[in-house]
Enzyme design. Structure first.
Site, PDB file in Angstrom:
ATOM      1  N   SER A 133       0.852  -1.196   0.000  1.00 44.98           N
ATOM      2  CA  SER A 133       0.000   0.000   0.000  1.00 44.98           C
ATOM      3  C   SER A 133       0.882   1.237   0.000  1.00 44.98           C
ATOM      4  O   SER A 133       2.069   1.172   0.358  1.00 44.98           O
ATOM      5  CB  SER A 133      -0.874  -0.009   1.254  1.00 44.98           C
ATOM      6  N   TYR A 146      -3.653  -0.696  10.130  1.00 37.11           N
ATOM      7  CA  TYR A 146      -3.444  -0.886   8.687  1.00 37.11           C
ATOM      8  C   TYR A 146      -2.049  -0.394   8.291  1.00 37.11           C
ATOM      9  O   TYR A 146      -1.307  -1.083   7.581  1.00 37.11           O
ATOM     10  CB  TYR A 146      -4.526  -0.128   7.911  1.00 37.11           C
TER      11      TYR A 146
HETATM   12  P1  NAP Z   1     -11.777  -5.315  -1.100  1.00 36.20           P
HETATM   13  O1  NAP Z   1     -12.643  -5.273  -2.297  1.00 36.20           O
HETATM   14  O2  NAP Z   1     -12.363  -5.123   0.242  1.00 36.20           O
HETATM   15  O3  NAP Z   1     -10.974  -6.676  -1.172  1.00 36.20           O
HETATM   16  C1  NAP Z   1     -10.431  -7.309  -0.042  1.00 36.20           C
HETATM   17  C2  NAP Z   1     -10.597  -8.772  -0.249  1.00 36.20           C
HETATM   18  O4  NAP Z   1      -9.973  -9.453   0.857  1.00 36.20           O
HETATM   19  C3  NAP Z   1     -12.076  -9.166  -0.248  1.00 36.20           C
HETATM   20  O5  NAP Z   1     -12.292 -10.093  -1.284  1.00 36.20           O
HETATM   21  C4  NAP Z   1     -12.246  -9.762   1.120  1.00 36.20           C
HETATM   22  O6  NAP Z   1     -13.262 -10.714   1.189  1.00 36.20           O
HETATM   23  C5  NAP Z   1     -10.907 -10.392   1.341  1.00 36.20           C
HETATM   24  N1  NAP Z   1     -10.725 -10.705   2.738  1.00 36.20           N
HETATM   25  C6  NAP Z   1     -10.892  -9.893   3.796  1.00 36.20           C
HETATM   26  N2  NAP Z   1     -10.730 -10.565   4.929  1.00 36.20           N
HETATM   27  C7  NAP Z   1     -10.456 -11.840   4.587  1.00 36.20           C
HETATM   28  C8  NAP Z   1     -10.203 -13.025   5.315  1.00 36.20           C
HETATM   29  N3  NAP Z   1     -10.243 -13.049   6.650  1.00 36.20           N
HETATM   30  N4  NAP Z   1      -9.950 -14.156   4.635  1.00 36.20           N
HETATM   31  C9  NAP Z   1      -9.940 -14.165   3.299  1.00 36.20           C
HETATM   32  N5  NAP Z   1     -10.200 -13.082   2.540  1.00 36.20           N
HETATM   33  C10 NAP Z   1     -10.452 -11.940   3.191  1.00 36.20           C
HETATM   34  O7  NAP Z   1     -10.623  -4.201  -1.203  1.00 36.20           O
HETATM   35  P2  NAP Z   1      -9.346  -4.098  -2.153  1.00 36.20           P
HETATM   36  O8  NAP Z   1      -9.036  -2.668  -2.220  1.00 36.20           O
HETATM   37  O9  NAP Z   1      -9.545  -4.853  -3.419  1.00 36.20           O
HETATM   38  O10 NAP Z   1      -8.220  -4.782  -1.259  1.00 36.20           O
HETATM   39  C11 NAP Z   1      -7.327  -5.752  -1.756  1.00 36.20           C
HETATM   40  C12 NAP Z   1      -5.939  -5.485  -1.211  1.00 36.20           C
HETATM   41  O11 NAP Z   1      -5.463  -4.250  -1.744  1.00 36.20           O
HETATM   42  C13 NAP Z   1      -5.871  -5.343   0.300  1.00 36.20           C
HETATM   43  O12 NAP Z   1      -4.719  -5.990   0.804  1.00 36.20           O
HETATM   44  C14 NAP Z   1      -5.770  -3.851   0.498  1.00 36.20           C
HETATM   45  O13 NAP Z   1      -5.145  -3.513   1.709  1.00 36.20           O
HETATM   46  C15 NAP Z   1      -4.930  -3.485  -0.695  1.00 36.20           C
HETATM   47  N6  NAP Z   1      -4.951  -2.073  -1.069  1.00 36.20           N
HETATM   48  C16 NAP Z   1      -6.091  -1.461  -1.483  1.00 36.20           C
HETATM   49  C17 NAP Z   1      -6.039  -0.122  -1.849  1.00 36.20           C
HETATM   50  C18 NAP Z   1      -7.261   0.630  -2.327  1.00 36.20           C
HETATM   51  O14 NAP Z   1      -7.172   1.843  -2.514  1.00 36.20           O
HETATM   52  N7  NAP Z   1      -8.386  -0.010  -2.561  1.00 36.20           N
HETATM   53  C19 NAP Z   1      -4.845   0.569  -1.796  1.00 36.20           C
HETATM   54  C20 NAP Z   1      -3.702  -0.090  -1.367  1.00 36.20           C
HETATM   55  C21 NAP Z   1      -3.757  -1.421  -1.019  1.00 36.20           C
HETATM   56  P3  NAP Z   1     -14.742 -10.338   1.716  1.00 36.20           P
HETATM   57  O15 NAP Z   1     -15.477  -9.964   0.486  1.00 36.20           O
HETATM   58  O16 NAP Z   1     -15.222 -11.582   2.344  1.00 36.20           O
HETATM   59  O17 NAP Z   1     -14.594  -9.193   2.691  1.00 36.20           O
END
Ligand code: NAP
Length: 241
Positions: A133, A146
């Protein structure tokens, strides 16, 4: 064959049911990989897009993946699953600290360990792509666990790269910028925060999950065979500013 081809490779993506994980799963499949879409909630929609499989995997138990890799011939691991909890540091609870650290950091380490044990047991090679991130580099605000987890993930990526490069396992990370997913829904719902973020992004727009996926294909592919311990920003220029 293209240096970006994943033909014949087997990839497991955690948190593949939505957002960045889904986009990465689709892109890996597009590059030729057989994709196992793993998540705590249904990844059926992702599997319909990839033509691959689903796996129920709840990483709130950081050891949940311990038996997932043995004998499965998985070459590529994308540690994407992640959660965020927002509150002022003065009010932040132990529960919100532990929940985030367990999924975003502890589970990543033990999932990577299980993957690497399976790869070395079969005398193979592998690629690990961790999803870091901007908060691997910056402090952020109202997200103490986080930020700690993503700083830790940057260090862990480098440590594992050092230990495993000589074993034929590449360990790298992507650092997405601000991407339109559930993770950032609260920010985008706040007009002031949303406008302030947008104004600071040189590219002039928020990222989309698909913006992140090509870099994951690169890091998973033979094109990255000599890339170890890198943390690749895919952020619309945010960190260059
Ligand atoms: P997201 O749509 O909320 O995706 C997160 C995914 O992780 C969801 O599919 C979620 O499943 C899953 N997850 C959460 N807890 C879990 C668990 N206990 N076991 C297995 N799976 C689990 O958000 P995203 O932005 O795509 O996030 C993906 C990654 O990118 C994360 O590591 C996040 O920190 C990183 N990231 C995101 C951003 C941003 O701006 N969006 C920026 C930097 C980094 P559920 O549907 O069941 O919750």
């Amino acid at each position: 064959m293209s240096v970006f081809s994943l033909s014949g490779r087997r990839a497991l993506v955690t948190g593949a049911g939505s957002g960045i994980g889904r986009a990465i799963a689709v892109a890996l499949a597009g590059a030729g990989a057989h994709v196992i879409a793993a998540g705590r909630s249904s990844c059926a929609e992702t599997a319909a897009l990839t033509g691959g499989e689903t796996l129920h995997l709840d990483l709130s138990d950081p050891m949940a993946a311990r038996d997932v890799f043995a004998g499965q011939g998985i070459d590529i691991l994308v540690n994407n699953a992640g959660i965020i909890r927002r509150a002022d540091a003065l009010d932040f609870t132990e529960a919100d600290w532990d929940a985030v650290m367990d999924v975003n950091l502890k589970a990543v380490f033990f999932t990577a360990q299980a993957f690497a044990r399976a790869v070395t047991a079969r005398g193979g090679t592998g690629k690990i792509v961790n999803i870091a991130s901007l908060l691997s580099f910056q402090g952020g605000i109202r997200v103490p666990s986080y930020t700690a987890s993503k700083h830790g993930l940057a260090g862990l990526t480098r440590l594992l790269a050092n230990e495993w490069a000589g074993r034929g396992i590449n360990v790298n990370a992507l650092a997405p910028g601000y991407v339109e997913t559930a993770n950032t829904a609260d920010l985008r719902a706040d007009p002031d925060r949303s406008a302030a973020i947008l104004a600071r992004i040189p590219a002039g727009r928020w990222g989309r999950p698909e913006d992140i996926a090509g870099a994951a294909v690169f890091l998973a592919s033979p094109a990255a065979d000599y890339v170890h311990g890198a943390i690749l920003n895919v952020d619309g220029g945010w960190l260059a500013r």
